[in-house]
Design a protein around this motif. Sequence first.
Motif, PDB file in Angstrom:
ATOM      1  N   LYS A  21      -4.831 -11.871 -12.043  1.00 13.20           N
ATOM      2  CA  LYS A  21      -5.104 -10.417 -12.063  1.00 13.20           C
ATOM      3  C   LYS A  21      -3.838 -10.067 -12.678  1.00 13.20           C
ATOM      4  CE  LYS A  21      -8.858  -9.126  -9.511  1.00 13.20           C
ATOM      5  NZ  LYS A  21      -9.073  -8.857  -8.185  1.00 13.20           N
ATOM      6  N   GLU A  22      -3.881  -8.985 -13.452  1.00 14.24           N
ATOM      7  CA  GLU A  22      -2.634  -8.240 -13.913  1.00 14.24           C
ATOM      8  C   GLU A  22      -2.634  -6.705 -13.573  1.00 14.24           C
ATOM      9  OE1 GLU A  22      -1.640  -8.603 -18.056  1.00 14.24           O
ATOM     10  OE2 GLU A  22      -1.592 -10.425 -17.621  1.00 14.24           O
ATOM     11  N   ILE A  23      -1.369  -6.119 -12.976  1.00 22.03           N
ATOM     12  CA  ILE A  23      -1.418  -4.792 -12.808  1.00 22.03           C
ATOM     13  C   ILE A  23      -0.206  -4.224 -13.346  1.00 22.03           C
ATOM     14  CG2 ILE A  23      -0.148  -5.197 -10.423  1.00 22.03           C
ATOM     15  CD1 ILE A  23      -1.470  -2.910  -9.485  1.00 22.03           C
ATOM     16  N   SER A  24      -0.244  -3.081 -14.108  1.00 22.84           N
ATOM     17  CA  SER A  24       0.845  -2.198 -14.613  1.00 22.84           C
ATOM     18  C   SER A  24       1.087  -0.981 -13.888  1.00 22.84           C
ATOM     19  CB  SER A  24       0.473  -1.890 -15.849  1.00 22.84           C
ATOM     20  OG  SER A  24       0.350  -2.850 -16.901  1.00 22.84           O
ATOM     21  N   ALA A  48       6.074   0.546  -9.016  1.00 19.70           N
ATOM     22  CA  ALA A  48       6.635  -0.613  -9.408  1.00 19.70           C
ATOM     23  C   ALA A  48       7.979  -1.110  -8.738  1.00 19.70           C
ATOM     24  CB  ALA A  48       7.240   0.172 -10.984  1.00 19.70           C
ATOM     25  N   VAL A  49       8.581   0.018  -8.128  1.00 22.16           N
ATOM     26  CA  VAL A  49       9.663  -0.491  -7.046  1.00 22.16           C
ATOM     27  C   VAL A  49       9.007  -1.340  -6.021  1.00 22.16           C
ATOM     28  CG1 VAL A  49      11.070   0.315  -5.401  1.00 22.16           C
ATOM     29  CG2 VAL A  49      10.769   2.030  -7.318  1.00 22.16           C
ATOM     30  N   ALA A  50       7.808  -1.094  -5.558  1.00 23.17           N
ATOM     31  CA  ALA A  50       7.411  -1.926  -4.416  1.00 23.17           C
ATOM     32  C   ALA A  50       7.055  -3.429  -4.943  1.00 23.17           C
ATOM     33  CB  ALA A  50       6.148  -1.301  -3.856  1.00 23.17           C
ATOM     34  N   LEU A  51       6.333  -3.236  -6.054  1.00 19.41           N
ATOM     35  CA  LEU A  51       6.187  -4.716  -6.719  1.00 19.41           C
ATOM     36  C   LEU A  51       7.451  -5.508  -6.910  1.00 19.41           C
ATOM     37  CD1 LEU A  51       3.492  -3.645  -9.153  1.00 19.41           C
ATOM     38  CD2 LEU A  51       3.159  -5.471  -7.469  1.00 19.41           C
ATOM     39  N   PRO A  63      13.130  -1.269 -12.814  1.00 19.97           N
ATOM     40  CA  PRO A  63      12.391  -0.974 -14.213  1.00 19.97           C
ATOM     41  C   PRO A  63      11.519   0.223 -13.727  1.00 19.97           C
ATOM     42  CG  PRO A  63      12.012  -3.288 -13.842  1.00 19.97           C
ATOM     43  CD  PRO A  63      12.719  -2.712 -12.435  1.00 19.97           C
ATOM     44  N   GLU A  64      11.372   1.319 -14.582  1.00 22.01           N
ATOM     45  CA  GLU A  64      10.458   2.518 -14.537  1.00 22.01           C
ATOM     46  C   GLU A  64       8.960   1.797 -14.626  1.00 22.01           C
ATOM     47  OE1 GLU A  64      10.354   5.248 -13.604  1.00 22.01           O
ATOM     48  OE2 GLU A  64       8.284   5.851 -14.350  1.00 22.01           O
ATOM     49  N   LYS A  65       8.811   0.670 -15.357  1.00 24.76           N
ATOM     50  CA  LYS A  65       7.377   0.317 -15.313  1.00 24.76           C
ATOM     51  C   LYS A  65       7.113  -1.257 -15.557  1.00 24.76           C
ATOM     52  CE  LYS A  65       5.500   4.183 -18.413  1.00 24.76           C
ATOM     53  NZ  LYS A  65       5.180   4.523 -19.896  1.00 24.76           N
ATOM     54  N   ASP A 100       0.845  -1.099   0.083  1.00 31.34           N
ATOM     55  CA  ASP A 100       0.116  -0.002  -0.039  1.00 31.34           C
ATOM     56  C   ASP A 100       1.092   1.260  -0.097  1.00 31.34           C
ATOM     57  OD1 ASP A 100      -1.723   1.992   0.384  1.00 31.34           O
ATOM     58  OD2 ASP A 100      -2.911   1.149   1.903  1.00 31.34           O
ATOM     59  N   ILE A 101       0.998   2.022  -1.040  1.00 29.74           N
ATOM     60  CA  ILE A 101       1.763   3.095  -0.997  1.00 29.74           C
ATOM     61  C   ILE A 101       1.182   4.434  -0.782  1.00 29.74           C
ATOM     62  CG2 ILE A 101       3.548   2.077  -3.000  1.00 29.74           C
ATOM     63  CD1 ILE A 101       2.336   4.010  -4.915  1.00 29.74           C
ATOM     64  N   GLY A 102       0.113   4.074  -0.406  1.00 25.57           N
ATOM     65  CA  GLY A 102      -0.968   5.163   0.167  1.00 25.57           C
ATOM     66  C   GLY A 102      -2.052   5.583  -0.676  1.00 25.57           C
ATOM     67  N   ASP A 103      -2.579   4.735  -1.704  1.00 28.33           N
ATOM     68  CA  ASP A 103      -3.599   4.888  -2.284  1.00 28.33           C
ATOM     69  C   ASP A 103      -4.644   3.954  -2.000  1.00 28.33           C
ATOM     70  OD1 ASP A 103      -2.002   3.619  -3.853  1.00 28.33           O
ATOM     71  OD2 ASP A 103      -2.221   5.320  -5.513  1.00 28.33           O
ATOM     72  N   ASN A 104      -4.146   2.635  -2.076  1.00 27.21           N
ATOM     73  CA  ASN A 104      -4.890   1.517  -2.032  1.00 27.21           C
ATOM     74  C   ASN A 104      -4.171   0.306  -1.689  1.00 27.21           C
ATOM     75  OD1 ASN A 104      -4.587   1.506  -4.909  1.00 27.21           O
ATOM     76  ND2 ASN A 104      -6.122  -0.314  -4.721  1.00 27.21           N
ATOM     77  N   LEU A 105      -4.684  -0.629  -1.302  1.00 27.83           N
ATOM     78  CA  LEU A 105      -3.994  -2.158  -0.510  1.00 27.83           C
ATOM     79  C   LEU A 105      -4.079  -3.051  -1.851  1.00 27.83           C
ATOM     80  CD1 LEU A 105      -2.919  -3.592   1.854  1.00 27.83           C
ATOM     81  CD2 LEU A 105      -4.939  -4.966   1.714  1.00 27.83           C
ATOM     82  N   ILE A 106      -3.012  -3.681  -2.146  1.00 27.91           N
ATOM     83  CA  ILE A 106      -2.870  -4.842  -3.139  1.00 27.91           C
ATOM     84  C   ILE A 106      -2.387  -5.903  -2.215  1.00 27.91           C
ATOM     85  CG2 ILE A 106      -2.497  -5.377  -5.504  1.00 27.91           C
ATOM     86  CD1 ILE A 106      -1.139  -2.502  -5.880  1.00 27.91           C
ATOM     87  N   GLU A 107      -3.151  -7.126  -2.477  1.00 34.07           N
ATOM     88  CA  GLU A 107      -2.607  -8.262  -2.135  1.00 34.07           C
ATOM     89  C   GLU A 107      -2.204  -9.063  -3.331  1.00 34.07           C
ATOM     90  OE1 GLU A 107      -6.213  -8.396   1.278  1.00 34.07           O
ATOM     91  OE2 GLU A 107      -6.221  -9.710  -0.361  1.00 34.07           O
ATOM     92  N   VAL A 108      -0.776  -9.487  -3.163  1.00 33.89           N
ATOM     93  CA  VAL A 108      -0.236  -9.929  -4.532  1.00 33.89           C
ATOM     94  C   VAL A 108       0.171 -11.364  -4.210  1.00 33.89           C
ATOM     95  CG1 VAL A 108       1.793  -9.973  -5.955  1.00 33.89           C
ATOM     96  CG2 VAL A 108       0.619  -7.863  -5.215  1.00 33.89           C
ATOM     97  N   ILE A 109      -0.558 -12.314  -4.577  1.00 36.68           N
ATOM     98  CA  ILE A 109      -0.129 -14.010  -4.616  1.00 36.68           C
ATOM     99  C   ILE A 109       0.474 -14.302  -5.622  1.00 36.68           C
ATOM    100  CG2 ILE A 109      -1.277 -16.083  -3.983  1.00 36.68           C
ATOM    101  CD1 ILE A 109      -3.387 -14.324  -2.479  1.00 36.68           C
ATOM    102  N   ASN A 110       1.686 -15.291  -5.384  1.00 38.68           N
ATOM    103  CA  ASN A 110       2.243 -15.789  -6.661  1.00 38.68           C
ATOM    104  C   ASN A 110       2.628 -14.820  -7.685  1.00 38.68           C
ATOM    105  OD1 ASN A 110       1.792 -18.345  -5.252  1.00 38.68           O
ATOM    106  ND2 ASN A 110       0.330 -18.956  -6.541  1.00 38.68           N
ATOM    107  N   GLY A 111       2.955 -13.493  -7.333  1.00 40.53           N
ATOM    108  CA  GLY A 111       3.399 -12.485  -8.261  1.00 40.53           C
ATOM    109  C   GLY A 111       4.445 -12.605  -9.076  1.00 40.53           C
ATOM    110  N   LYS A 112       4.459 -12.359 -10.257  1.00 39.73           N
ATOM    111  CA  LYS A 112       5.761 -12.458 -11.095  1.00 39.73           C
ATOM    112  C   LYS A 112       5.691 -11.040 -12.250  1.00 39.73           C
ATOM    113  CE  LYS A 112       4.766 -15.946 -14.212  1.00 39.73           C
ATOM    114  NZ  LYS A 112       4.313 -17.428 -14.228  1.00 39.73           N
ATOM    115  N   VAL A 113       6.778 -10.690 -12.553  1.00 39.63           N
ATOM    116  CA  VAL A 113       7.095  -9.899 -13.529  1.00 39.63           C
ATOM    117  C   VAL A 113       6.858 -10.102 -14.854  1.00 39.63           C
ATOM    118  CG1 VAL A 113       8.426  -7.878 -14.447  1.00 39.63           C
ATOM    119  CG2 VAL A 113       8.497  -8.249 -11.821  1.00 39.63           C
ATOM    120  N   ILE A 114       5.938  -9.871 -15.710  1.00 43.69           N
ATOM    121  CA  ILE A 114       5.817 -10.472 -16.782  1.00 43.69           C
ATOM    122  C   ILE A 114       6.140  -9.517 -17.893  1.00 43.69           C
ATOM    123  CG2 ILE A 114       4.181 -12.091 -16.442  1.00 43.69           C
ATOM    124  CD1 ILE A 114       2.006 -10.313 -17.732  1.00 43.69           C
TER     125      ILE A 114
END
Length: 162
Positions: free
Chosen positions: A116-119, A125-128, A101-103, A62-76
């Motif tokens: 789900k996918e998030i860009s 991006a840093v946090a992810l 990466p910037e994005k 949560d970088i201040g705007d909303n909470l994301i719960e990331v399970i089995n996340g990978k950068v694609i």
Amino acid sequence: MAIRNIRTEEDNILRKKSREVTKFDKRLYQLIDDMKETMYAAPGVGLAGVQVGALKKVAVIDIGDNLIEVINGKVIKKEGTQVEVEGCLSIPDVYGKVERPEKVTVSYLDRDGIHKEISAEGLLAVALCHEIDHFDGILFRDKVIEYIDLENVEEEQENQQL
Ligand code: NI
């Protein structure tokens, strides 16, 4: 919900690889809810399961705007670069510049096991990337280009440990 102990660098568990989550049950929800509470109490803007001793690919951000719960996340997908100051809740009072990466686009599951996918760009991006590194036993220290003296760290950054 309960606040769990945040493991610090001396604990070798932080170097272990986390396992994929396959069961979306009460135990997982309990872990995620505890992680949220632990992250907000720290305070931090991201926390991975391994940091509370659970070797599961689970992260809350949560970088201040909303909470994301990331399970089995990978950068694609990743694009560009950015160099920002980072800190980690498992390495208290240590800050350094890291190139990320910037994005990024991250593929993950939510708590119901829905794909789900998030860009994201900038701090998100840093946090992810930082949390997904935790899944692989990688600490930001491994990627630091330059350490920053604590007295030169802005207050904003101090509250953005991951
Ligand atoms: Ni961290």
